[in-house]
Scaffold this motif. Structure first.
Motif, PDB file in Angstrom:
ATOM      1  N   LEU A  53       6.677  -5.953  -5.410  1.00 41.69           N
ATOM      2  CA  LEU A  53       5.296  -6.075  -4.940  1.00 41.69           C
ATOM      3  C   LEU A  53       5.142  -5.503  -3.537  1.00 41.69           C
ATOM      4  O   LEU A  53       4.146  -4.828  -3.242  1.00 41.69           O
ATOM      5  CB  LEU A  53       4.891  -7.554  -4.955  1.00 41.69           C
ATOM      6  CG  LEU A  53       3.454  -7.858  -4.536  1.00 41.69           C
ATOM      7  CD1 LEU A  53       2.466  -7.240  -5.519  1.00 41.69           C
ATOM      8  CD2 LEU A  53       3.232  -9.365  -4.432  1.00 41.69           C
TER       9      LEU A  53
ATOM     10  N   MET B 204       2.584  -2.439  -2.584  1.00 37.09           N
ATOM     11  CA  MET B 204       1.483  -2.634  -1.644  1.00 37.09           C
ATOM     12  C   MET B 204       1.650  -1.835  -0.361  1.00 37.09           C
ATOM     13  O   MET B 204       0.702  -1.684   0.407  1.00 37.09           O
ATOM     14  CB  MET B 204       1.344  -4.125  -1.316  1.00 37.09           C
ATOM     15  CG  MET B 204       0.971  -4.991  -2.507  1.00 37.09           C
ATOM     16  SD  MET B 204      -0.628  -4.572  -3.230  1.00 37.09           S
ATOM     17  CE  MET B 204      -1.719  -5.069  -1.891  1.00 37.09           C
TER      18      MET B 204
ATOM     19  N   PHE C  35      -2.586 -13.404  -2.725  1.00 37.33           N
ATOM     20  CA  PHE C  35      -1.175 -13.720  -2.924  1.00 37.33           C
ATOM     21  C   PHE C  35      -0.695 -14.837  -1.994  1.00 37.33           C
ATOM     22  O   PHE C  35       0.429 -15.328  -2.160  1.00 37.33           O
ATOM     23  CB  PHE C  35      -0.310 -12.473  -2.717  1.00 37.33           C
ATOM     24  CG  PHE C  35      -0.244 -11.589  -3.921  1.00 37.33           C
ATOM     25  CD1 PHE C  35       0.216 -12.071  -5.129  1.00 37.33           C
ATOM     26  CD2 PHE C  35      -0.656 -10.270  -3.851  1.00 37.33           C
ATOM     27  CE1 PHE C  35       0.271 -11.266  -6.245  1.00 37.33           C
ATOM     28  CE2 PHE C  35      -0.612  -9.453  -4.966  1.00 37.33           C
ATOM     29  CZ  PHE C  35      -0.145  -9.951  -6.168  1.00 37.33           C
TER      30      PHE C  35
ATOM     31  N   TYR D  88       7.387 -11.736   0.519  1.00 39.82           N
ATOM     32  CA  TYR D  88       6.587 -10.525   0.299  1.00 39.82           C
ATOM     33  C   TYR D  88       5.980 -10.018   1.606  1.00 39.82           C
ATOM     34  O   TYR D  88       6.031  -8.819   1.902  1.00 39.82           O
ATOM     35  CB  TYR D  88       5.500 -10.816  -0.735  1.00 39.82           C
ATOM     36  CG  TYR D  88       4.301  -9.903  -0.626  1.00 39.82           C
ATOM     37  CD1 TYR D  88       4.406  -8.559  -0.968  1.00 39.82           C
ATOM     38  CD2 TYR D  88       3.069 -10.378  -0.172  1.00 39.82           C
ATOM     39  CE1 TYR D  88       3.304  -7.715  -0.851  1.00 39.82           C
ATOM     40  CE2 TYR D  88       1.978  -9.556  -0.069  1.00 39.82           C
ATOM     41  CZ  TYR D  88       2.100  -8.216  -0.404  1.00 39.82           C
ATOM     42  OH  TYR D  88       1.023  -7.382  -0.283  1.00 39.82           O
TER      43      TYR D  88
ATOM     44  N   ARG E 250       6.897  -6.419   3.125  1.00 41.37           N
ATOM     45  CA  ARG E 250       5.824  -5.426   3.226  1.00 41.37           C
ATOM     46  C   ARG E 250       5.661  -4.943   4.660  1.00 41.37           C
ATOM     47  O   ARG E 250       5.492  -3.747   4.915  1.00 41.37           O
ATOM     48  CB  ARG E 250       4.507  -6.004   2.709  1.00 41.37           C
ATOM     49  CG  ARG E 250       3.382  -4.976   2.636  1.00 41.37           C
ATOM     50  CD  ARG E 250       2.100  -5.617   2.145  1.00 41.37           C
ATOM     51  NE  ARG E 250       1.574  -6.561   3.108  1.00 41.37           N
ATOM     52  CZ  ARG E 250       0.771  -6.242   4.129  1.00 41.37           C
ATOM     53  NH1 ARG E 250       0.405  -4.984   4.306  1.00 41.37           N
ATOM     54  NH2 ARG E 250       0.324  -7.169   4.957  1.00 41.37           N
TER      55      ARG E 250
ATOM     56  N   CYS F  98       2.349  -0.798 -12.677  1.00 49.22           N
ATOM     57  CA  CYS F  98       2.144  -1.517 -11.418  1.00 49.22           C
ATOM     58  C   CYS F  98       0.987  -2.503 -11.539  1.00 49.22           C
ATOM     59  O   CYS F  98       1.085  -3.652 -11.086  1.00 49.22           O
ATOM     60  CB  CYS F  98       1.874  -0.523 -10.289  1.00 49.22           C
ATOM     61  SG  CYS F  98       3.307   0.472  -9.811  1.00 49.22           S
TER      62      CYS F  98
ATOM     63  N   TYR G  87       2.123  -5.469 -13.534  1.00 52.48           N
ATOM     64  CA  TYR G  87       3.004  -6.354 -12.767  1.00 52.48           C
ATOM     65  C   TYR G  87       2.182  -7.274 -11.866  1.00 52.48           C
ATOM     66  O   TYR G  87       2.424  -8.485 -11.800  1.00 52.48           O
ATOM     67  CB  TYR G  87       3.966  -5.513 -11.924  1.00 52.48           C
ATOM     68  CG  TYR G  87       4.976  -6.329 -11.153  1.00 52.48           C
ATOM     69  CD1 TYR G  87       6.161  -6.730 -11.736  1.00 52.48           C
ATOM     70  CD2 TYR G  87       4.731  -6.701  -9.830  1.00 52.48           C
ATOM     71  CE1 TYR G  87       7.084  -7.486 -11.032  1.00 52.48           C
ATOM     72  CE2 TYR G  87       5.640  -7.459  -9.117  1.00 52.48           C
ATOM     73  CZ  TYR G  87       6.814  -7.847  -9.728  1.00 52.48           C
ATOM     74  OH  TYR G  87       7.717  -8.602  -9.018  1.00 52.48           O
ATOM     75  N   VAL G  88       1.198  -6.705 -11.177  1.00 54.97           N
ATOM     76  CA  VAL G  88       0.373  -7.509 -10.279  1.00 54.97           C
ATOM     77  C   VAL G  88      -0.427  -8.551 -11.062  1.00 54.97           C
ATOM     78  O   VAL G  88      -0.512  -9.721 -10.662  1.00 54.97           O
ATOM     79  CB  VAL G  88      -0.574  -6.598  -9.467  1.00 54.97           C
ATOM     80  CG1 VAL G  88      -1.582  -7.424  -8.683  1.00 54.97           C
ATOM     81  CG2 VAL G  88       0.227  -5.711  -8.519  1.00 54.97           C
TER      82      VAL G  88
ATOM     83  N   LEU H 223       1.848 -11.345 -12.232  1.00 60.67           N
ATOM     84  CA  LEU H 223       2.245 -12.191 -11.103  1.00 60.67           C
ATOM     85  C   LEU H 223       1.117 -13.135 -10.709  1.00 60.67           C
ATOM     86  O   LEU H 223       1.348 -14.319 -10.427  1.00 60.67           O
ATOM     87  CB  LEU H 223       2.651 -11.299  -9.921  1.00 60.67           C
ATOM     88  CG  LEU H 223       3.488 -11.946  -8.811  1.00 60.67           C
ATOM     89  CD1 LEU H 223       4.730 -12.612  -9.383  1.00 60.67           C
ATOM     90  CD2 LEU H 223       3.883 -10.897  -7.784  1.00 60.67           C
TER      91      LEU H 223
END
Length: 555
Positions: A79, A83, A98, A156, A160, A295, A298-299, A302
C-alpha cells in the motif's frame, strides 16, 4: 549567563518531573519483583516464570508480536508503494480513511470480527455455504489477522513517508544501469527503508504484546494467553498477587527494552541522508490495464476487511431486537440507543465520565507535553537528550507495565498524597501514557521554525513572554492541537488502564462496552461503541473546523 542558567534549571526540572512520573514507577516494578518477601532475590522473576509455567505465555506473546509485524508488513508495504509511486497517490483522502482502523478501539474491532465469523454469525447468514470455512478463522492466524488489520496504518504512514523522501532519482539510476524492478527494490529501496521499518516494527511489536482488548476477547475464545492478560488476572482477580504481577511486568519490560536496543542498532547502521539541496523528485509508475485494476482491488479489499467487516458487525449488532433472529428488516430497532442515551442511566454516566476524563487528561497532557517540548527544543546537551528519551518511554513500554508501576507508587504507604482510587489517578495515568504524542508533535513543529523569527522579535523590543505569545505559540499551535486530539481519542477508548485504576462503581465507555460483551449484552455494548466512536469523531471534526476557520481568518 542568566539565560543559560535558567535553561539548565528548566531542563533539570523537566528531567525530575519525568523521572518521578515514569522512571520511578518502572523502578518500583523492578524493586518489587526482586524483593518479593522483603529480601533481595534477583532470580525471583525468572523463578515465577518457570514455576507458574508462564515461560510459554511469554514465548507466545513474543511470537504473536513477530507474526503481527509480518502481517502488518504484508499489508502496509504494498500500500505504501502504491500511494507513493503510482497514480493512486492522487487520492489523498485515502490516507484519512486508512487511519480509521488505527483509531478504532482494538477490542471493538475484535468483537466485530467475532460476531461476523462465529457460528450462525453474519457471514453465515449472508452466505450459508461459508459455514465450512468460518471455524478455521478462530485460530492463531485469525488473531494475527485482526491485530494486523488494526495496526497496519501505523506502519503504512512511516513507510509511505520514507518512500516519498527517497524519491525517484536513485531508482531511475538503477534502471538506467540495467537493474530490473525486483533487483532495484531489493538492493536500493529496501536498505533505505530499513531505518523507518525498524522504528515501525519496534512500535508495532510493543503495541502488540501490550494489547489487552483483543487477547481478552478473541484470544480467550481460542485459548491463547498472553502476558498482559496474565498480569491483569493477578491484579484484578482474587487472590490478588502483586508479586507475580510485577515479576511478569519486569520481564515484559526487559523484552521491550531489548527490542528497542535492537531497533536502535538497525537505525544507526541503515540510516542515510536523503534530503539534499536539490530536493527529492518522486517516482511515478504509470500503471495500465490489469496492473492498475490489481492495485484498485488491493485497496478495496483492504478497506473491506479493515473497516467494512468490523463496522458492519458493530452497527448490525446495535440495531437488532433479538440476536437469535439475525439479519432481518423486522428485527431492526433503535431501542438500545434510546436506552443508552437516557439521562441518568448507567450507560450515560459511563459516557459522560469517559468524555470528561479524556478532556481533562488531554488538556493536562498538552500543557505538560508543550512545556517539555519547549524545554528540550533544539538542545544537544546530554541532559536534554536523556530528558527527550524519558519523554518517549511510554511509547516504547507496554502500557500495562506503566500502569502497574503507577499503582505501586501512588498506593505506597509513604506517599503523602493518596491518588489511588480517585479520578486524579485516572487523569494522571492517561497523561503519563499519552504525553509523548504532544511532545513529538510540538517538537516537530518547533524544529521547523527559524531562530531568526524570535531574534527579529527581540530586536524590535519584544519581551520573552510577548515573543512566545505572538510568534511561537501561533506557530506551534497546530502541533499542540494534533497532540490534544490524539490524546483525547486514545484516552476515550483506553481499556486496560481503565480496568485497573478506575474507582469502584465508576465506568468509562470502554469498560462499559467490555462489561456488556462479557455479560452477553452485545447489542447494548455495540450501541455504546457506535456512540463513542461517533462522539469522538464529531469532537475531532469540530476542532478541525474551528482550527481551519482560524487559519482562514488569519490569512
Amino acid at each position: 549567563m542568566t539565560s543559560r542558567y535558567l535553561r539548565a534549571c528548566s531542563i533539570a526540572l523537566a528531567l525530575l518531573v519525568l523521572t518521578f512520573l515514569i522512571i520511578v514507577p518502572l523502578g518500583m516494578i523492578f524493586v518489587q519483583s526482586v524483593y518479593p518477601e522483603g529480601e533481595l532475590d534477583i532470580s525471583s522473576p525468572f523463578r515465577v516464570m518457570l514455576e507458574s509455567e508462564l515461560s510459554g505465555v511469554l514465548l507466545d506473546s513474543i511470537w504473536l508480536g513477530v507474526c503481527v509485524i509480518a502481517g502488518t508488513t504484508v499489508l502496509a508495504l504494498p500500500l505504501a508503494w502504491m500511494m507513493s509511486s503510482t497514480s493512486l497517490g492522487r487520492y489523498r483522502f485515502l490516507d484519512v480513511i486508512f487511519l480509521i482502523p488505527f483509531m478504532t478501539p482494538p477490542y471493538i474491532g475484535s468483537m466485530g470480527w467475532i460476531l461476523f465469523m462465529q457460528k450462525n454469525g453474519y457471514l453465515e447468514q449472508l452466505v450459508p455455504s461459508a459455514s465450512r470455512i468460518t471455524p478455521a478463522f478462530f485460530s492463531f492466524g485469525g488473531m494475527v489477522m485482526i491485530m494486523s488489520l488494526h495496526l497496519f496504518p501505523f506502519l503504512y504512514l512511516l513507510l509511505r513517508g520514507a518512500l516519498i523522501q527517497i524519491g525517484g532519482s536513485l531508482d531511475e539510476a538503477g534502471a538506467v544501469h540495467g537493474g530490473g524492478f525486483l533487483y532495484r527494490f531489493r538492493r536500493i529501496i529496501v536498505p533505505l527503508l530499513l531505518s523507518a521499518f525498524g522504528m515501525g516494527a519496534m512500535l508495532i511489536f510493543v503495541k502488540t504484546i501490550a494489547e489487552f482488548g483483543t487477547p481478552a476477547t478473541f484470544g480467550r475464545r481460542i485459548g491463547y494467553e498472553v502476558m498482559t492478560s496474565e498480569i491483569h488476572k493477578y491484579i484484578s482477580s482474587w487472590p490478588i498477587h502483586f508479586g507475580k504481577a510485577t515479576s511478569l511486568a519486569s520481564v515484559l519490560l526487559a523484552v521491550c527494552l531489548v527490542v528497542w536496543y535492537m531497533q536502535s542498532l538497525i537505525s544507526r547502521k541503515y540510516s542515510y541522508r536523503l534530503v539534499g539541496g536539490k530536493g527529492a523528485r518522486g517516482t511515478s509508475y504509470r500503471l495500465k490495464g490489469w496492473a492498475l485494476w490489481l492495485c484498485y482491488l488491493y485497496v478495496l479489499l483492504l478497506l473491506l476487511f479493515s473497516i467494512g467487516v468490523p463496522y458492519f458487525s458493530i452497527i448490525a449488532a446495535s440495531t437488532m431486537k433479538l440476536r437469535g433472529v439475525g439479519l432481518a428488516w423486522d428485527n431492526f430497532t433503535l431501542d438500545y440507543y434510546v436506552q443508552l442515551l437516557t439521562w441518568g442511566s448507567e450507560s450515560m454516566n459511563a459516557l459522560v465520565s469517559s468524555t470528561l476524563l479524556s478532556l481533562a487528561a488531554s488538556t493536562v497532557a498538552v500543557i505538560l507535553g508543550t512545556w517539555l517540548a519547549l524545554i528540550i527544543g533544539r538542545s544537544a546537551t546530554r541532559v536534554a537528550r536523556v530528558t527527550d528519551l524519558f519523554s518517549l518511554l511510554p511509547n516504547t513500554v507496554p502500557g500495562i507495565v506503566i500502569v502497574v508501576g503507577l499503582i505501586l507508587l501512588w498506593n505506597s504507604p509513604w506517599m503523602p498524597i493518596r491518588l489511588y482510587n480517585t479520578y486524579g489517578m485516572v487523569i494522571l495515568t492517561y497523561v503519563v501514557l499519552f504525553v509523548p504524542y504532544t511532545v513529538q508533535y510540538v517538537k516537530a513543529g518547533l524544529n521547523q521554525l527559524d531562530p531568526s523569527l524570535f531574534q527579529a522579535g527581540a530586536v524590535f523590543g519584544g519581551a520573552p513572554f510577548y515573543i512566545f505569545r505572538r510568534i511561537m505559540l501561533p506557530l506551534i499551535l497546530p502541533g499542540m492541537l494534533a497532540g490534544w486530539m490524539m490524546t483525547f481519542t486514545i484516552a476515550s477508548r483506553e481499556l486496560v488502564a481503565s480496568l485497573l485504576i478506575l474507582p469502584p462503581s465508576v465506568q468509562t465507555s470502554a469498560t462499559y462496552i467490555f462489561a456488556q460483551f462479557e455479560q452477553g449484552q452485545v447489542s447494548l455494548g455495540m450501541a455504546m461503541a457506535v456512540v463513542t466512536v461517533g462522539l469522538t469523531t464529531a469532537i475531532l471534526i469540530l476542532i478541525e473546523n474551528v482550527s481551519s476557520t482560524r487559519k482562514w481568518n488569519a490569512r
